[in-house]
Design a protein around this motif. Structure first.
Motif, PDB file in Angstrom:
ATOM      1  N   GLY A 133       0.860  -1.299   0.126  1.00  0.00           N
ATOM      2  CA  GLY A 133       0.076   0.086   0.065  1.00  0.00           C
ATOM      3  C   GLY A 133       0.792   1.046  -0.015  1.00  0.00           C
ATOM      4  N   THR A 134       2.278   1.068  -0.126  1.00  0.00           N
ATOM      5  CA  THR A 134       3.104   2.260  -0.173  1.00  0.00           C
ATOM      6  C   THR A 134       2.794   3.201  -1.437  1.00  0.00           C
ATOM      7  OG1 THR A 134       4.797   1.175   0.952  1.00  0.00           O
ATOM      8  CG2 THR A 134       5.407   3.068  -0.495  1.00  0.00           C
ATOM      9  N   PHE A 135       2.571   4.311  -1.179  1.00  0.00           N
ATOM     10  CA  PHE A 135       2.328   5.412  -2.106  1.00  0.00           C
ATOM     11  C   PHE A 135       3.591   5.749  -2.963  1.00  0.00           C
ATOM     12  CE2 PHE A 135       1.538   9.506  -4.209  1.00  0.00           C
ATOM     13  CZ  PHE A 135       0.294   9.413  -4.775  1.00  0.00           C
ATOM     14  N   GLU A 136       3.681   5.671  -4.222  1.00  0.00           N
ATOM     15  CA  GLU A 136       4.762   5.699  -4.970  1.00  0.00           C
ATOM     16  C   GLU A 136       4.835   7.048  -5.729  1.00  0.00           C
ATOM     17  OE1 GLU A 136       6.292   3.370  -8.768  1.00  0.00           O
ATOM     18  OE2 GLU A 136       6.776   2.373  -6.813  1.00  0.00           O
ATOM     19  N   ILE A 137       6.251   7.793  -5.596  1.00  0.00           N
ATOM     20  CA  ILE A 137       6.166   9.214  -6.237  1.00  0.00           C
ATOM     21  C   ILE A 137       7.595   8.764  -7.116  1.00  0.00           C
ATOM     22  CG2 ILE A 137       6.970  11.294  -6.108  1.00  0.00           C
ATOM     23  CD1 ILE A 137       5.379  11.400  -3.377  1.00  0.00           C
ATOM     24  N   ASP A 138       7.394   8.777  -8.466  1.00  0.00           N
ATOM     25  CA  ASP A 138       8.216   8.716  -9.523  1.00  0.00           C
ATOM     26  C   ASP A 138       9.305   9.913  -9.257  1.00  0.00           C
ATOM     27  OD1 ASP A 138       9.983   8.270 -11.608  1.00  0.00           O
ATOM     28  OD2 ASP A 138       8.634   8.551 -12.993  1.00  0.00           O
ATOM     29  N   ALA A 139      10.456   9.871  -8.938  1.00  0.00           N
ATOM     30  CA  ALA A 139      11.569  10.917  -8.788  1.00  0.00           C
ATOM     31  C   ALA A 139      12.653  11.005  -9.682  1.00  0.00           C
ATOM     32  CB  ALA A 139      12.174  10.929  -7.387  1.00  0.00           C
ATOM     33  N   THR A 140      12.193  10.095 -10.708  1.00  0.00           N
ATOM     34  CA  THR A 140      13.321  10.127 -11.949  1.00  0.00           C
ATOM     35  C   THR A 140      13.189  11.434 -12.509  1.00  0.00           C
ATOM     36  OG1 THR A 140      12.585   7.930 -12.572  1.00  0.00           O
ATOM     37  CG2 THR A 140      13.622   9.074 -14.171  1.00  0.00           C
ATOM     38  N   ASP A 141      14.431  11.763 -12.839  1.00  0.00           N
ATOM     39  CA  ASP A 141      15.139  13.220 -13.380  1.00  0.00           C
ATOM     40  C   ASP A 141      14.562  14.328 -12.161  1.00  0.00           C
ATOM     41  OD1 ASP A 141      15.828  12.247 -15.575  1.00  0.00           O
ATOM     42  OD2 ASP A 141      14.133  12.273 -16.688  1.00  0.00           O
ATOM     43  N   GLY A 142      14.733  13.943 -11.170  1.00  0.00           N
ATOM     44  CA  GLY A 142      14.252  14.637 -10.000  1.00  0.00           C
ATOM     45  C   GLY A 142      15.316  14.742  -8.984  1.00  0.00           C
ATOM     46  N   ILE A 143      15.398  15.699  -8.174  1.00  0.00           N
ATOM     47  CA  ILE A 143      16.175  15.674  -6.940  1.00  0.00           C
ATOM     48  C   ILE A 143      15.475  15.702  -5.751  1.00  0.00           C
ATOM     49  CG2 ILE A 143      17.741  17.173  -5.652  1.00  0.00           C
ATOM     50  CD1 ILE A 143      18.471  18.483  -8.129  1.00  0.00           C
ATOM     51  N   VAL A 144      15.789  14.818  -4.786  1.00  0.00           N
ATOM     52  CA  VAL A 144      15.156  14.582  -3.483  1.00  0.00           C
ATOM     53  C   VAL A 144      16.111  15.131  -2.561  1.00  0.00           C
ATOM     54  CG1 VAL A 144      14.169  12.938  -1.974  1.00  0.00           C
ATOM     55  CG2 VAL A 144      14.036  12.431  -4.225  1.00  0.00           C
ATOM     56  N   MET A 145      15.739  16.034  -1.719  1.00  0.00           N
ATOM     57  CA  MET A 145      16.884  16.725  -0.789  1.00  0.00           C
ATOM     58  C   MET A 145      15.860  16.938   0.348  1.00  0.00           C
ATOM     59  SD  MET A 145      16.414  20.779  -2.236  1.00  0.00           S
ATOM     60  CE  MET A 145      17.236  21.393  -0.875  1.00  0.00           C
ATOM     61  N   PRO A 146      16.678  17.291   1.356  1.00  0.00           N
ATOM     62  CA  PRO A 146      16.199  17.590   2.836  1.00  0.00           C
ATOM     63  C   PRO A 146      15.323  19.001   2.650  1.00  0.00           C
ATOM     64  CG  PRO A 146      18.459  17.346   3.138  1.00  0.00           C
ATOM     65  CD  PRO A 146      18.212  17.577   1.609  1.00  0.00           C
ATOM     66  N   GLY A 147      14.246  19.264   3.541  1.00  0.00           N
ATOM     67  CA  GLY A 147      13.356  20.231   3.647  1.00  0.00           C
ATOM     68  C   GLY A 147      14.533  21.244   4.039  1.00  0.00           C
ATOM     69  N   MET A 148      14.345  22.671   3.504  1.00  0.00           N
ATOM     70  CA  MET A 148      15.023  23.789   3.834  1.00  0.00           C
ATOM     71  C   MET A 148      14.649  24.313   5.242  1.00  0.00           C
ATOM     72  SD  MET A 148      16.130  25.337   0.288  1.00  0.00           S
ATOM     73  CE  MET A 148      14.466  25.056  -0.707  1.00  0.00           C
ATOM     74  N   VAL A 149      15.610  25.041   5.705  1.00  0.00           N
ATOM     75  CA  VAL A 149      15.404  25.803   7.047  1.00  0.00           C
ATOM     76  C   VAL A 149      15.796  27.218   6.849  1.00  0.00           C
ATOM     77  CG1 VAL A 149      16.155  25.636   9.313  1.00  0.00           C
ATOM     78  CG2 VAL A 149      16.057  23.477   8.165  1.00  0.00           C
ATOM     79  N   ASP A 150      14.840  28.117   7.226  1.00  0.00           N
ATOM     80  CA  ASP A 150      14.985  29.478   7.329  1.00  0.00           C
ATOM     81  C   ASP A 150      14.941  29.997   8.759  1.00  0.00           C
ATOM     82  OD1 ASP A 150      14.702  32.161   7.295  1.00  0.00           O
ATOM     83  OD2 ASP A 150      13.234  32.233   5.693  1.00  0.00           O
ATOM     84  N   THR A 151      16.096  30.609   9.085  1.00  0.00           N
ATOM     85  CA  THR A 151      16.487  31.029  10.481  1.00  0.00           C
ATOM     86  C   THR A 151      15.997  32.154  10.904  1.00  0.00           C
ATOM     87  OG1 THR A 151      18.794  31.101   9.991  1.00  0.00           O
ATOM     88  CG2 THR A 151      18.225  29.026  11.015  1.00  0.00           C
ATOM     89  N   HIS A 152      15.423  33.033  10.084  1.00  0.00           N
ATOM     90  CA  HIS A 152      15.110  34.424  10.260  1.00  0.00           C
ATOM     91  C   HIS A 152      14.234  35.076   9.184  1.00  0.00           C
ATOM     92  CE1 HIS A 152      16.787  38.689   9.300  1.00  0.00           C
ATOM     93  NE2 HIS A 152      16.145  38.802  10.323  1.00  0.00           N
ATOM     94  N   ARG A 153      12.844  35.066   9.535  1.00  0.00           N
ATOM     95  CA  ARG A 153      11.677  35.426   8.678  1.00  0.00           C
ATOM     96  C   ARG A 153      10.805  36.267   9.330  1.00  0.00           C
ATOM     97  NH1 ARG A 153       8.906  32.725   3.569  1.00  0.00           N
ATOM     98  NH2 ARG A 153      11.030  31.501   3.570  1.00  0.00           N
ATOM     99  N   HIS A 154      10.718  37.493   9.173  1.00  0.00           N
ATOM    100  CA  HIS A 154       9.737  38.345   9.788  1.00  0.00           C
ATOM    101  C   HIS A 154       8.258  38.039   8.953  1.00  0.00           C
ATOM    102  CE1 HIS A 154      12.838  40.357  12.045  1.00  0.00           C
ATOM    103  NE2 HIS A 154      13.253  40.938  10.815  1.00  0.00           N
TER     104      HIS A 154
END
Length: 497
Positions: A58-79
């Motif tokens: 039952g796993t949902f599959e996402i085709d990442a071919t020709d894509g980049i899997v990366m960590p979520g980004m972190v913004d340390t200062h946003r008003h």
């Protein structure tokens, strides 16, 4: 095991998810980039990374071919509270920003306006692959404003740090308010999705009135984030006072940290603190030239931030790009002044990708569970993939592609703590329409409150009467002309990684 589902439906919360056959930028200790690799998410965590993974039924599959899997980004200062004014101050200087928000009109924002800005900013960040955001919330004039800001964070997908602040009152006053202390204690429950900081600046007043705010942070067991080394506002005197009084800690984040001297950078390095670079802001606003080479020289950890979308881009792709360009441009300029040629770039694409992800997580004390793609860590995951765009292929250098080619339009999927927040290029849920109406109400109110001529003038400002502010803070009479002086080192050509 059965084959994973290839359904085109939207992934549902709680269902395992696998990204298939992507270029995986792990940002782990070895900074590995794994081609043709799968990433399996089970529950809140990354369960496995590898080729041709077997997955639960039952796993949902996402085709990442020709894509980049990366960590979520972190913004340390946003008003975040200012986001309803997106683009309004496009032609401002830092002085004009101070005049508009600190001295004249920031106090016009009602609790519902802070709420609107925070909601819009939260969706804006997620849409661009930012899964953790520090809400540098220095517009909290009342507890009602704080409640509104917090409600927006709690009801938005994402991981947040609420940095409580109030630019209209002395931090020694509001940080000692029992109601504010209770507010922070009651809501700082240890959740990985919501943490707290205190956000205030140190003016350099020899009396060091900010001591009370540092003591409050210590009693609350929350870190401090501070605008440091900001031309015309804060300088080495503030750093010295913090250090001499024992308030520089590894958890402290120094935002900008541009117009400082070597002694201050040494103090930051020696006490283990980190710097949040807002490069677009620093270049355009004039806080000082973003000295990434100095942070490399002293080994000061770095994270990235966007500051405010009143003025600058609201995504970390722009922050990555501008940081790389600013550092390299500075190296070339200084080398040319001495008749030399730069033949090797000290700041690499993988460095700024690290700053935008793991660097931010580690600055916030979250490095043990987010910031990199590793089994056992929380599944804050972003897929960059856009089959309709010619700018997304070929991917031959994934870190370089993130740093110089990608944009928010390429963010296909965003997971926060294993839950999908964006899929197939669209934010999930029906939040955008309701946020739009809320923000439109705020803009309409501010236009009415300020009046048409003042509103228009704010976007096309005259030279302010206070051309050179010795500090912009309305809560103190202390002034220090030395904030317009710096002995920041000017020779990055000798900097090493």
């Amino acid at each position: 095991m059965q084959e994973a589902s290839t359904s085109t439906e939207i992934p549902q919360d709680g269902r395992p998810i696998v990204f298939r056959n992507g270029s995986v930028v792990t940002v782990d200790d070895r900074r590995r980039v794994l081609n043709h690799t799968d990433v399996l998410i089970v529950g809140e965590n990354i369960a496995a990374i590898g080729e041709n993974l077997e997955v639960p039924e039952g796993t949902f599959e996402i085709d990442a071919t020709d894509g980049i899997v990366m960590p979520g980004m972190v913004d340390t200062h946003r008003h975040m509270w200012q986001t309803a004014m997106r683009g309004y101050g496009a032609d401002w200087t830092l002085t004009q920003y101070f005049v508009w928000y600190y001295l004249e009109h920031g106090k016009s924002f009602r609790p519902q306006d802070v709420h609107a800005g925070n909601r819009l900013s939260a969706l804006d960040a997620l849409d661009a692959g930012v899964t953790t955001t520090v809400d540098w919330s220095h517009g909290l004039r009342t507890l009602d404003h704080a409640e509104a800001a917090l409600d927006a964070l709690k009801t938005s997908p994402g991981r947040y740090v609420m940095a409580y602040g109030n630019i209209f009152a002395g931090p020694w006053d509001w940080a000692a308010d029992p109601n504010i202390l209770r507010f922070i204690r009651d809501n700082n429950t240890g959740s990985e999705l919501l943490k707290f900081q205190l956000a205030f600046d140190v003016t350099g007043d020899p009396a060091f009135p900010e001591r009370a705010a540092f003591e409050a942070a210590r009693a609350l067991n929350v870190p401090v984030t501070t605008h440091a080394g900001v031309w015309g506002a804060t300088n080495d005197n503030g750093i010295r006072l913090m250090h001499d009084n024992g308030f520089m800690t590894p958890e402290t984040i120094y935002v900008h940290a541009t117009s400082l001297g070597e002694d201050s950078y040494q103090r930051i390095a020696a006490t283990g603190g980190s710097v949040s670079l807002s490069t677009e802001s620093e270049l355009s606003g004039g806080q000082g030239y973003p000295p990434a080479w100095i942070h490399r020289k002293y080994g000061i950890p770095v994270s990235l931030s966007v500051d405010t979308s009143v003025w600058f881009s609201s995504d970390l792709f722009s922050a990555i790009r501008s940081t790389l360009a600013a550092d390299r441009g500075w190296e070339h300029m200084r080398a040319h002044e001495t008749g030399e040629t730069v033949t090797h770039s000290h700041l690499r694409a993988e460095d700024v990708v690290h700053w935008a992800t793991r660097g931010g997580a580690e600055s916030l004390g979250m490095g043990s569970y987010v910031g990199s793609l590793e089994p056992g860590k929380r599944a804050d995951v972003v897929l960059l993939k856009n089959d309709t765009s010619p700018s997304t292929f070929p991917i031959v250098n994934p870190s370089g592609h993130i740093a110089l080619q990608a944009s928010r339009g390429d963010v296909h999927t965003v997971l926060v703590n294993g839950k999908p927040a964006k899929f197939a290029g669209k934010l999930l849920g029906n939040e955008v329409a309701s946020v739009k109406s809320e923000v439109e109400a705020t803009v309409e109110y501010l236009q009415s409150e300020l009046g048409a001529s003042v509103w228009e003038q704010g976007m096309n400002p005259d030279v302010p009467e206070a051309k050179m502010l010795d500090n912009p803070y309305v809560y103190t009479d202390f002034r220090d002309a030395s904030t317009h002086q710096t002995d920041t080192p000017r020779h990055p050509v000798d900097a090493k990684n």
